[in-house]
Every structure is written in structure tokens, then in C-alpha cells.
Design an enzyme around this catalytic site. Structure first.
Site, mmCIF file in Angstrom:
data_model
loop_
_atom_site.group_PDB
_atom_site.id
_atom_site.type_symbol
_atom_site.label_atom_id
_atom_site.label_comp_id
_atom_site.label_asym_id
_atom_site.label_seq_id
_atom_site.Cartn_x
_atom_site.Cartn_y
_atom_site.Cartn_z
ATOM 1 N N CYS A 166 0.858 -1.171 0.000
ATOM 2 C CA CYS A 166 0.000 0.000 0.000
ATOM 3 C C CYS A 166 0.905 1.236 0.000
ATOM 4 O O CYS A 166 1.789 1.347 0.846
ATOM 5 C CB CYS A 166 -0.901 -0.008 1.227
ATOM 6 S SG CYS A 166 -1.913 1.474 1.374
ATOM 7 N N ASP A 173 -0.483 -5.601 0.091
ATOM 8 C CA ASP A 173 -1.731 -5.808 -0.645
ATOM 9 C C ASP A 173 -1.614 -7.131 -1.383
ATOM 10 O O ASP A 173 -0.536 -7.492 -1.859
ATOM 11 C CB ASP A 173 -1.952 -4.690 -1.663
ATOM 12 C CG ASP A 173 -2.380 -3.383 -1.025
ATOM 13 O OD1 ASP A 173 -3.113 -3.431 -0.027
ATOM 14 O OD2 ASP A 173 -1.996 -2.322 -1.533
#
Length: 131
Positions: free
Chosen positions: A32, A53
Site C-alpha cells: 500500500c 496488498d
């Protein structure tokens, strides 16, 4: 940094035929870009972007004269692992790099990402004719 130089191709064995190739990578990871929820956590400060992520990348293309080699595609997608990148940028970057490598008649890349912050994101980008 993503590494498009890892991508390899081979000659399309049926360049005069229009056919479709579909690939799925369910182990895509990146970071992220704006940090994690627990911004005071010392572990998150060690990451270049933020919390990891996870997602699945789907690539569908109609090859031109060249096809993508699968192992090189895997290594290329793994090169995003430590990259702090928004979903939209990742999917469009993948599309740009893959279409530059093999110059397909058409290509679609879908990023189906796991829930983050209570919201699930699916990003689709295309080049060439639309189905």
C-alpha cells in the site's frame, strides 16, 4: 521497481489465426503506497510503502507475432512485491509493460484485489479492440 526487462517472448506458432490466451496469477503482492492502518507500528516503518496488498492478476490477450513466456511473466509480477503502488497504477503499468513486450492484437489486464479498509477493488485496463 517493477522490472519489465524480465519479460521474455517467443514466436506465435499461429500468427495468422486469431486465438486467445488467458493467464491467472493468484499470488500478486505489492505494498500500500500510503502506509498501513497502524501507522505507529514500528514494523510498518520498515516497509517502503506500507501494509502488503494481495490480489489476483488476470491477463487475457490475442497474440500478434509474439507470445509471453510464462516463467518470465511470473518473475515480472513478483517484482512488484516491494513496490508501494496504487491498484490502478499497478494494473495499468502491467498492461503497458506486457503489451510493449509482445505487441498483442488486444490485451486485457484485471487486478482483483483483496479487501482493504472494508472495500474490495477490481481494476480493468485494455488495449486493442474491446470484446
Amino acid at each position: 521497481m517493477p522490472r519489465p526487462e524480465l519479460l521474455e517472448t517467443f514466436e506465435n506458432p499461429y500468427p495468422d489465426r486469431e486465438y486467445e490466451i488467458r493467464m491467472e496469477c493468484d499470488e500478486f503482492t505489492s505494498l500500500c503506497p500510503v502506509g498501513g492502518v497502524e501507522t505507529d507500528a514500528a514494523e510498518l516503518q520498515l516497509l517502503q510503502g506500507g501494509a502488503p496488498d494481495f490480489g489476483t492478476i488476470y491477463v487475457t490477450y490475442t497474440p500478434g507475432t509474439m507470445c509471453l513466456e510464462l516463467k518470465s511473466l511470473k518473475l515480472y509480477l513478483w517484482s512488484f512485491r516491494n513496490e508501494g503502488v496504487f491498484y490502478e497504477r499497478a494494473v495499468n503499468r502491467i498492461l503497458d509493460d506486457l503489451s510493449s513486450a509482445c505487441t498483442p492484437r488486444s490485451m486485457e489486464v484485471i487486478g482483483d484485489f483483496k479487501v482493504r479498509g472494508g472495500i474490495k477493488s477490481i481494476v480493468t485496463a485494455r488495449v486493442g479492440k474491446r470484446k
